[in-house]
Motif scaffolding. Structure first.
Motif, short mmCIF file in Angstrom:
data_model
loop_
_atom_site.label_atom_id
_atom_site.label_comp_id
_atom_site.label_asym_id
_atom_site.label_seq_id
_atom_site.Cartn_x
_atom_site.Cartn_y
_atom_site.Cartn_z
N LEU A 180 9.43 6.22 -4.22
CA LEU A 180 8.77 6.07 -3.48
C LEU A 180 7.43 5.93 -2.95
O LEU A 180 6.46 5.19 -2.53
N GLY A 181 6.95 6.25 -4.55
CA GLY A 181 4.98 6.28 -4.56
C GLY A 181 5.12 5.51 -5.66
O GLY A 181 4.06 4.40 -4.70
N THR A 182 5.73 4.28 -6.19
CA THR A 182 5.91 3.42 -6.52
C THR A 182 6.17 2.10 -5.27
O THR A 182 4.66 1.33 -5.43
N ALA A 183 7.09 2.54 -5.06
CA ALA A 183 7.01 1.30 -3.97
C ALA A 183 5.41 1.38 -2.50
O ALA A 183 5.51 0.40 -2.32
N TYR A 184 5.53 2.51 -2.45
CA TYR A 184 4.32 2.38 -1.51
C TYR A 184 2.90 2.16 -2.03
O TYR A 184 2.69 1.15 -1.26
N GLU A 185 2.54 2.54 -3.60
CA GLU A 185 1.62 1.89 -3.45
C GLU A 185 1.66 -0.44 -3.98
O GLU A 185 0.89 -0.99 -3.47
N TYR A 186 3.34 -0.78 -4.02
CA TYR A 186 3.00 -2.26 -3.57
C TYR A 186 3.42 -2.55 -1.99
O TYR A 186 2.82 -3.41 -1.85
N MET A 225 1.58 -1.35 0.05
CA MET A 225 -0.42 -1.69 -0.06
C MET A 225 -0.78 -2.40 0.63
O MET A 225 -1.62 -2.65 1.34
N VAL A 226 -0.49 -3.56 0.04
CA VAL A 226 -0.51 -5.42 0.61
C VAL A 226 -0.74 -5.20 1.36
O VAL A 226 -1.49 -5.76 2.42
N VAL A 227 0.47 -4.81 1.94
CA VAL A 227 0.50 -4.81 3.58
C VAL A 227 -1.02 -4.63 4.69
O VAL A 227 -1.51 -4.73 5.40
N HIS A 228 -1.21 -3.54 3.95
CA HIS A 228 -2.69 -2.50 4.63
C HIS A 228 -4.13 -3.29 4.89
O HIS A 228 -4.66 -3.70 5.39
N ALA A 229 -3.80 -4.08 3.09
CA ALA A 229 -4.36 -5.26 2.88
C ALA A 229 -4.55 -6.71 4.07
O ALA A 229 -5.50 -6.44 4.25
N TYR A 230 -3.09 -6.59 3.90
CA TYR A 230 -3.13 -7.65 4.77
C TYR A 230 -3.93 -7.30 6.19
O TYR A 230 -4.63 -8.12 6.85
N ARG A 233 -0.77 -11.69 0.92
CA ARG A 233 -0.68 -11.69 -0.72
C ARG A 233 0.10 -10.18 -1.17
O ARG A 233 0.59 -9.55 -1.18
N PRO A 234 1.41 -11.17 -1.68
CA PRO A 234 2.98 -10.16 -1.47
C PRO A 234 2.64 -9.70 -2.81
O PRO A 234 1.98 -10.28 -3.45
N SER A 235 3.54 -8.39 -3.15
CA SER A 235 3.23 -7.88 -4.59
C SER A 235 4.30 -8.48 -4.98
O SER A 235 5.51 -9.35 -4.72
N GLY A 236 4.34 -8.66 -6.56
CA GLY A 236 4.96 -9.35 -7.17
C GLY A 236 5.80 -8.65 -7.89
O GLY A 236 6.96 -9.76 -8.62
N ALA A 237 6.36 -7.00 -7.60
CA ALA A 237 7.36 -6.41 -7.50
C ALA A 237 8.48 -6.59 -6.34
O ALA A 237 8.44 -6.84 -5.02
#
Length: 109
Positions: free
Chosen positions: A33-39, A41-46, A53-57
């Motif tokens: 879940l921590g890894t998913a949280y990091e991915y 976080m692009v929403v927060h930047a948006y 800028r969607p995550s590459g994962a």
């Protein structure tokens, strides 16, 4: 009524990260879940900048897996570990709603 993207984002930003559990499976799930949280976080930047800028994962696949794993643990556990598994499942589901909303918002740009 369906939860809007903005409402889901607001809930997510105000919601604490799930606590630790006592089993190896809960510890691994929390790490994932921590890894998913990091991915996500692009929403927060948006939301701050408007840059999409969607995550590459494959974030949604990872979250779907986390939800399925949490469901399995909920069926197995009781007591405090059950509560932790439920919190992790809810958090993963919230992240999925937020990320899906983000992707939908990006499609409309």
């Amino acid at each position: 009524m369906e939860l809007s993207f903005t409402d889901a984002y607001t809930l997510w930003r105000g919601h604490p990260f799930p606590p630790y559990g006592t089993t190896r499976e809960l510890i691994r799930l929390r790490a994932d879940l921590g890894t998913a949280y990091e991915y996500v976080m692009v929403v927060h930047a948006y939301m701050r900048t408007g840059r999409f800028r969607p995550s590459g994962a494959d974030v949604l696949a990872e979250l779907d897996d986390a939800i399925a794993r949490a469901d399995a643990l909920c069926a197995e556990y009781s007591g405090e570990d059950l509560e932790v598994a439920r919190e992790m499942r809810a958090y993963a589901a919230l992240l999925a709603v937020v990320y899906r909303g983000f992707l939908a918002a990006g499609e409309s740009i």
